[in-house]
Design a protein around this motif. Sequence first.
Motif, PDB file in Angstrom:
ATOM      1  N   TYR A  58      33.049 -19.655  55.026  1.00 59.22           N
ATOM      2  CA  TYR A  58      31.742 -19.782  55.653  1.00 59.22           C
ATOM      3  C   TYR A  58      31.046 -21.003  55.058  1.00 59.22           C
ATOM      4  N   ASP A  59      30.406 -21.757  55.916  1.00 56.00           N
ATOM      5  CA  ASP A  59      29.849 -23.046  55.504  1.00 56.00           C
ATOM      6  C   ASP A  59      28.359 -23.008  55.203  1.00 56.00           C
ATOM      7  N   TYR A  60      27.653 -22.091  55.807  1.00 53.19           N
ATOM      8  CA  TYR A  60      26.197 -22.044  55.687  1.00 53.19           C
ATOM      9  C   TYR A  60      25.777 -20.643  55.256  1.00 53.19           C
ATOM     10  N   TRP A  61      24.792 -20.579  54.359  1.00 50.73           N
ATOM     11  CA  TRP A  61      24.371 -19.299  53.796  1.00 50.73           C
ATOM     12  C   TRP A  61      22.855 -19.189  53.793  1.00 50.73           C
ATOM     13  N   GLY A  62      22.376 -17.974  54.038  1.00 48.44           N
ATOM     14  CA  GLY A  62      20.967 -17.682  53.839  1.00 48.44           C
ATOM     15  C   GLY A  62      20.704 -17.369  52.373  1.00 48.44           C
ATOM     16  N   GLN A  63      19.470 -17.119  52.040  1.00 45.63           N
ATOM     17  CA  GLN A  63      19.062 -16.959  50.651  1.00 45.63           C
ATOM     18  C   GLN A  63      19.269 -15.553  50.116  1.00 45.63           C
ATOM     19  N   GLY A  64      19.554 -14.581  50.961  1.00 44.70           N
ATOM     20  CA  GLY A  64      19.772 -13.228  50.494  1.00 44.70           C
ATOM     21  C   GLY A  64      18.525 -12.372  50.568  1.00 44.70           C
ATOM     22  N   THR A  65      18.752 -11.080  50.818  1.00 42.65           N
ATOM     23  CA  THR A  65      17.661 -10.118  50.829  1.00 42.65           C
ATOM     24  C   THR A  65      18.136  -8.871  50.088  1.00 42.65           C
TER      25      THR A  65
END
Length: 122
Positions: free
Chosen positions: A109-116
Amino acid sequence: VQLQASGGGLVQAGGSLRLSCAASGRPLSEYVMGWFRQAPGKEREFVATINWRGESTALVDSVKGRFAISRDNARNTVYLQMNSLKPEDTAVYYCAANRRGMYRFKDWYDYWGQGTQVTVSS
């Protein structure tokens, strides 16, 4: 593409939460989307993935029958509906995107969100 995850919180065992991941910068429809989670002291692990148009999904065995992944490309948002939550579901949940396919491996995976953060109390 930029990803923003939200919807985490504290819930009792047996409860439900719906996580959202909003995409900006590029149309969500260009990406296969995935959800991963990471508990303290553990590796980040695959939870679910959904293809570009939402026609195909895959989930890790431990959440089958409890979690569901969906997407609304018109709203540039992907969701993770989590029901019958267990304390072992406690983790930081991340959404991720790639253009190639429905992978279970985080490195593809190339793009990630910041997490919750999701915390399930017993």
